[in-house]
Design a protein around this motif. Structure first.
Motif, PDB file in Angstrom:
ATOM      1  N   SER A  70       0.874  -1.020   0.010  1.00  0.00           N
ATOM      2  CA  SER A  70       0.022  -0.018  -0.003  1.00  0.00           C
ATOM      3  C   SER A  70       0.772   1.291   0.098  1.00  0.00           C
ATOM      4  O   SER A  70       0.303   2.457  -0.137  1.00  0.00           O
ATOM      5  N   LYS A  71       1.972   1.156  -0.042  1.00  0.00           N
ATOM      6  CA  LYS A  71       3.112   2.105   0.324  1.00  0.00           C
ATOM      7  C   LYS A  71       2.836   2.908   1.169  1.00  0.00           C
ATOM      8  O   LYS A  71       3.032   4.538   1.569  1.00  0.00           O
ATOM      9  N   SER A  72       2.435   2.305   2.468  1.00  0.00           N
ATOM     10  CA  SER A  72       2.373   3.120   3.528  1.00  0.00           C
ATOM     11  C   SER A  72       3.788   3.197   4.384  1.00  0.00           C
ATOM     12  O   SER A  72       3.712   4.375   5.341  1.00  0.00           O
ATOM     13  N   LEU A  73       4.579   2.247   4.168  1.00  0.00           N
ATOM     14  CA  LEU A  73       6.026   2.254   4.723  1.00  0.00           C
ATOM     15  C   LEU A  73       7.016   1.866   4.132  1.00  0.00           C
ATOM     16  O   LEU A  73       6.633   1.216   2.959  1.00  0.00           O
ATOM     17  N   ASN A  74       8.039   2.536   4.166  1.00  0.00           N
ATOM     18  CA  ASN A  74       9.203   2.119   3.085  1.00  0.00           C
ATOM     19  C   ASN A  74      10.045   0.966   3.528  1.00  0.00           C
ATOM     20  O   ASN A  74      10.613  -0.007   2.667  1.00  0.00           O
ATOM     21  N   PHE A  75       9.889   0.773   4.826  1.00  0.00           N
ATOM     22  CA  PHE A  75      10.942  -0.361   5.441  1.00  0.00           C
ATOM     23  C   PHE A  75      10.487  -0.741   6.641  1.00  0.00           C
ATOM     24  O   PHE A  75       9.738   0.012   7.349  1.00  0.00           O
ATOM     25  N   ILE A  76      10.424  -2.248   6.841  1.00  0.00           N
ATOM     26  CA  ILE A  76       9.958  -2.869   8.269  1.00  0.00           C
ATOM     27  C   ILE A  76      11.099  -3.585   8.726  1.00  0.00           C
ATOM     28  O   ILE A  76      11.781  -4.408   8.265  1.00  0.00           O
ATOM     29  N   VAL A  77      11.082  -3.426  10.218  1.00  0.00           N
ATOM     30  CA  VAL A  77      11.629  -4.385  11.138  1.00  0.00           C
ATOM     31  C   VAL A  77      10.898  -5.238  11.997  1.00  0.00           C
ATOM     32  O   VAL A  77       9.645  -4.729  12.291  1.00  0.00           O
ATOM     33  N   THR A  78      10.892  -6.439  12.078  1.00  0.00           N
ATOM     34  CA  THR A  78      10.092  -7.538  12.304  1.00  0.00           C
ATOM     35  C   THR A  78      10.841  -8.524  13.059  1.00  0.00           C
ATOM     36  O   THR A  78      11.999  -8.372  13.178  1.00  0.00           O
ATOM     37  N   GLY A  79      10.121  -9.672  13.690  1.00  0.00           N
ATOM     38  CA  GLY A  79      10.647 -10.831  14.268  1.00  0.00           C
ATOM     39  C   GLY A  79       9.667 -11.656  14.607  1.00  0.00           C
ATOM     40  O   GLY A  79       8.636 -11.352  14.919  1.00  0.00           O
ATOM     41  N   CYS A  80      10.353 -12.801  14.973  1.00  0.00           N
ATOM     42  CA  CYS A  80       9.424 -13.749  15.756  1.00  0.00           C
ATOM     43  C   CYS A  80      10.436 -14.778  16.614  1.00  0.00           C
ATOM     44  O   CYS A  80      11.570 -14.078  16.828  1.00  0.00           O
ATOM     45  N   SER A  81       9.894 -15.758  17.020  1.00  0.00           N
ATOM     46  CA  SER A  81      10.914 -16.469  18.259  1.00  0.00           C
ATOM     47  C   SER A  81      12.227 -16.795  17.680  1.00  0.00           C
ATOM     48  O   SER A  81      13.341 -16.653  18.061  1.00  0.00           O
ATOM     49  N   SER A  82      12.098 -17.547  16.308  1.00  0.00           N
ATOM     50  CA  SER A  82      13.425 -17.862  15.785  1.00  0.00           C
ATOM     51  C   SER A  82      13.831 -16.745  14.533  1.00  0.00           C
ATOM     52  O   SER A  82      14.841 -16.720  14.337  1.00  0.00           O
ATOM     53  N   GLY A  83      12.945 -15.911  14.249  1.00  0.00           N
ATOM     54  CA  GLY A  83      13.240 -14.916  12.982  1.00  0.00           C
ATOM     55  C   GLY A  83      13.145 -15.712  11.687  1.00  0.00           C
ATOM     56  O   GLY A  83      12.777 -14.864  10.783  1.00  0.00           O
ATOM     57  N   GLN A  84      13.084 -17.041  11.689  1.00  0.00           N
ATOM     58  CA  GLN A  84      13.030 -17.674  10.363  1.00  0.00           C
ATOM     59  C   GLN A  84      11.576 -17.449   9.802  1.00  0.00           C
ATOM     60  O   GLN A  84      11.257 -17.554   8.499  1.00  0.00           O
ATOM     61  N   GLY A  85      10.625 -17.537  10.634  1.00  0.00           N
ATOM     62  CA  GLY A  85       9.293 -17.953  10.004  1.00  0.00           C
ATOM     63  C   GLY A  85       8.778 -16.988   9.501  1.00  0.00           C
ATOM     64  O   GLY A  85       8.178 -16.908   8.289  1.00  0.00           O
TER      65      GLY A  85
END
Length: 224
Positions: A70-85
């Protein structure tokens, strides 16, 4: 979001992580704010420590795809328990190139060579005592300027050419978000439409108006 050889612009950076790691949200926000450039703006979309909603890493990846497309954001930092999923799930969507960055080296190389628009950090695996120090140093390496310049310098032009080829293949091999969104399982999509921080941010800030209109229509259809 640029998918050519140009540097990925990161003036509006999002933070959103899986519900399973919500207790770390404010810690992540603190160290991200310390790492980003002074001209950048950090948007913390949760999942917040006091939030009652439970979103799987698959649902978070869908939210990320909607925010990027939607071009609301240019860049996103995320994560989960392992980071892989979340990394794998994000990379199933069009116009998303998510890297797995468990260390400062990985972050630097992703920024300077791969030049994608989403990164995933392991928030449970190997976090341990002083885990926030590794996260802090990894984010500093991620936002070390200038990005997208290739590495090592002696091979920079070849590396940048390869990055462009990967992004072109990404577009070629995936259906547009407008095409796939109506077919997504409602059990995955409806919780995202109900999660106000993401939904409201897209409606207010999205500049891909055709996709924004579709998101609004789907919410209306599901709840009316």
């Amino acid at each position: 979001v640029s998918w050519g050889s140009e540097m990925c612009i990161r003036d509006r950076i999002g933070l959103i992580q899986a519900s399973s790691q919500k207790e770390k949200n404010k810690t992540l926000e603190h160290y991200l704010n310390a790492a980003i450039n002074s001209d950048d703006q950090l948007i913390n979309l949760g999942i917040y420590p006091d939030s009652k909603i439970q979103l799987s890493y698959v649902q978070i990846s869908l939210a990320i795809a909607l925010l990027i497309n939607s071009k609301s954001l240019n860049f996103i930092v995320t994560g989960c328990s392992s980071g892989q999923g979340i990394m794998l799930a994000c990379n199933t969507f069009p116009n998303v190139q998510c890297g797995y960055i468990p260390t400062p080296q990985d972050a630097f190389l992703f920024s300077h060579i791969n030049n994608g628009n989403v990164v995933s950090f392991p928030l449970g695996l190997n976090w341990g005592w002083s885990g926030e120090i590794n996260f802090s140093e990894t984010m500093k390496s991620l936002f070390k300027q200038p990005g997208g310049t290739g590495y090592p310098p002696s091979q920079a032009s070849r590396k940048m050419e390869n990055t462009t080829e990967v992004k072109e293949l990404n577009q070629l091999n995936k259906k547009p978000m407008l095409s796939i969104l109506p077919s997504i399982d409602p059990e995955l999509l409806i919780p995202i439409l109900k999660y106000k921080p993401v939904y409201d941010f897209i409606i207010k800030n999205g500049t891909n108006h055709e996709l924004v209109d579709l998101i609004q229509k789907l919410k209306h259809d599901y709840f009316n």
